[in-house]
Design a protein around this motif. Structure first.
Motif, short mmCIF file in Angstrom:
data_model
loop_
_atom_site.label_atom_id
_atom_site.label_comp_id
_atom_site.label_asym_id
_atom_site.label_seq_id
_atom_site.Cartn_x
_atom_site.Cartn_y
_atom_site.Cartn_z
N ASP A 88 -0.59 11.26 -2.89
CA ASP A 88 0.18 12.40 -2.03
C ASP A 88 1.39 12.82 -2.89
O ASP A 88 1.88 13.77 -2.61
CB ASP A 88 0.50 11.90 -0.69
CG ASP A 88 1.41 10.92 -0.91
OD1 ASP A 88 0.87 9.70 -1.35
OD2 ASP A 88 2.61 10.54 -0.27
N ILE A 89 1.70 12.13 -4.00
CA ILE A 89 2.76 12.46 -4.89
C ILE A 89 2.39 13.55 -5.56
O ILE A 89 3.34 14.51 -5.84
CB ILE A 89 2.80 11.31 -5.81
CG1 ILE A 89 4.46 11.45 -6.68
CG2 ILE A 89 1.87 11.25 -7.05
CD1 ILE A 89 5.60 10.94 -5.52
N PHE A 90 1.20 14.11 -5.70
CA PHE A 90 0.84 15.24 -6.39
C PHE A 90 1.32 16.62 -5.43
O PHE A 90 2.03 17.49 -6.00
CB PHE A 90 -0.57 15.37 -6.78
CG PHE A 90 -1.20 14.49 -7.71
CD1 PHE A 90 -0.63 14.33 -9.11
CD2 PHE A 90 -1.98 13.67 -7.47
CE1 PHE A 90 -0.88 13.52 -9.95
CE2 PHE A 90 -2.63 12.55 -8.45
CZ PHE A 90 -1.96 12.80 -9.53
N LYS A 130 0.82 -1.23 0.06
CA LYS A 130 0.06 -0.05 -0.12
C LYS A 130 0.70 1.31 -0.11
O LYS A 130 0.41 2.34 0.83
CB LYS A 130 -0.85 0.09 1.02
CG LYS A 130 -1.88 -0.99 1.19
CD LYS A 130 -2.94 -1.07 0.07
CE LYS A 130 -3.81 -2.29 0.23
NZ LYS A 130 -4.76 -2.37 -1.05
N CYS A 131 1.78 1.29 -0.66
CA CYS A 131 2.69 2.59 -0.97
C CYS A 131 3.34 2.54 -2.62
O CYS A 131 2.73 1.82 -3.34
CB CYS A 131 3.75 2.43 -0.14
SG CYS A 131 5.08 1.06 -0.44
N SER A 132 3.74 3.41 -2.71
CA SER A 132 4.27 3.74 -4.01
C SER A 132 5.19 2.61 -4.44
O SER A 132 6.16 2.23 -3.85
CB SER A 132 5.05 5.23 -4.31
OG SER A 132 4.01 6.27 -4.27
N ILE A 133 5.12 2.13 -5.66
CA ILE A 133 5.97 0.99 -6.22
C ILE A 133 6.53 1.54 -7.38
O ILE A 133 5.99 2.18 -8.23
CB ILE A 133 4.93 -0.15 -6.51
CG1 ILE A 133 4.00 -0.48 -5.46
CG2 ILE A 133 6.17 -1.40 -6.83
CD1 ILE A 133 4.71 -1.01 -4.14
N VAL A 134 7.95 1.17 -7.63
CA VAL A 134 8.70 1.49 -8.93
C VAL A 134 9.18 0.12 -9.42
O VAL A 134 9.46 -0.57 -8.64
CB VAL A 134 9.77 2.51 -8.92
CG1 VAL A 134 9.28 3.78 -8.29
CG2 VAL A 134 10.82 2.23 -7.70
N LEU A 189 9.52 10.88 -5.51
CA LEU A 189 9.66 9.68 -4.97
C LEU A 189 10.65 9.51 -3.92
O LEU A 189 10.47 8.81 -2.90
CB LEU A 189 9.88 8.59 -5.82
CG LEU A 189 8.61 8.29 -7.02
CD1 LEU A 189 8.83 7.51 -8.21
CD2 LEU A 189 7.46 7.47 -6.14
N ASN A 190 12.01 10.49 -4.04
CA ASN A 190 12.82 10.15 -3.07
C ASN A 190 12.28 10.75 -1.47
O ASN A 190 12.95 10.23 -0.45
CB ASN A 190 14.14 10.83 -3.38
CG ASN A 190 15.39 10.55 -2.65
OD1 ASN A 190 15.40 9.22 -2.19
ND2 ASN A 190 16.28 11.44 -2.76
#
Length: 274
Positions: A213-215, A152-156, A235-236
């Motif tokens: 929340d990336i926005f 449930k978090c950002s994935i790259v 992302l960092n």
């Protein structure tokens, strides 16, 4: 659930001039299918039907491609060539397409931020059509959704590259997650580092799942030296808070943003036809 996929498609495609003077680079064909259609099909196969596309000037061919062509269909109806339109018609019927224009080219982060009105307050996938991926089973986004459902978090998505190629990619460092051979908790990211300053050889490719929340982060970070807003920098910030996971996907990637990668992709898919 991941319900929407964002496609940044406003770039000029200067590596492919002069053809990209009039033809969007996302519409360059690998065999008979444009790069962007491969990406849309990957999203559909992952259960995503809402395609949000960030375009720019000279990109009308994208909208026309993902729309009905009554004149062409009437010409081909009841002819031996009628089946040639079936694949794209299926894509059109299964998908909803929305568009917004990126008025100035200020980096991938800015392109993703431009797509905020199409996404809203929910997690979403991002596909860069330049990176064409072929997977035996699940596509890259399908694989990543499984990882997202767990963390449930950002994935790259990442792959290992030669160290002398790190200056072309965002590079991550992280700790292998326990009981996994393919997922890393990211603690740092660097955009296009030189070989001697790269923290690893694990490169981010053009597949992301981002939390909304990336926005807000993209709205506050400073542009880099070239004046661009980089998604890697945003992302960092999440990574420093322990909220980014890198996933080493299963499949083969072609860098179709380069002439060599584009030719390799055409040759690869042509051989698979035989």
């Amino acid at each position: 659930m991941i319900n929407k996929c964002l496609f940044p498609a406003a770039g000029y495609g200067t590596h492919f001039l002069p053809v990209t003077k009039a033809v969007p680079k996302e519409m360059l064909p690998v065999l008979t299918k444009p790069l962007l259609q491969y990406g849309v099909e990957e999203a559909l196969n992952a259960g995503i039907a809402n395609m949000a596309i960030v375009t720019g000037r000279g990109k009308r061919a994208i909208e026309d491609h993902f729309d009905n062509s009554f004149e062409l269909e009437s010409q081909l109806n009841d002819s031996p060539k009628a089946h040639l339109l079936k694949e794209i018609k299926d894509v059109i019927q299964k998908s909803t397409f929305t568009y917004v224009r990126q008025k100035t080219m200020l980096g991938l982060g800015h392109a993703i931020l431009t797509g905020e009105p199409l996404i809203g307050n929910e997690s979403f996938a991002v596909i860069l059509a330049d990176d064409l991926c072929d997977c035996e089973k699940d596509g890259v986004i399908s694989q990543m959704i499984k990882v997202y459902n767990q963390f449930k978090c950002s994935i790259v998505a990442i792959e290992e590259i030669p160290m002398d190629q790190t200056h072309k990619y965002g590079i991550i460092s992280g700790k292998l997650i326990e009981n996994s051979s393919s997922t890393y908790l990211v603690n740092n990211m660097i955009e296009k580092p030189e070989e001697n300053s790269a923290p690893s050889n694990m490169a981010i490719i053009g597949r992301y799942i981002l939390t909304p929340d990336i926005f807000n982060i993209l709205k506050t970070i400073k542009p880099d030296k070239s004046g661009e807003i980089q998604i890697t920098d945003a992302l960092n910030i999440q990574a420093k808070q322990g909220r980014v996971v890198a996933y080493k996907f299963i499949g083969k990637r072609f860098d179709c943003g380069s002439i060599k990668g584009y030719l390799d992709a055409n040759n690869y898919f042509a051989k698979n036809l035989q």
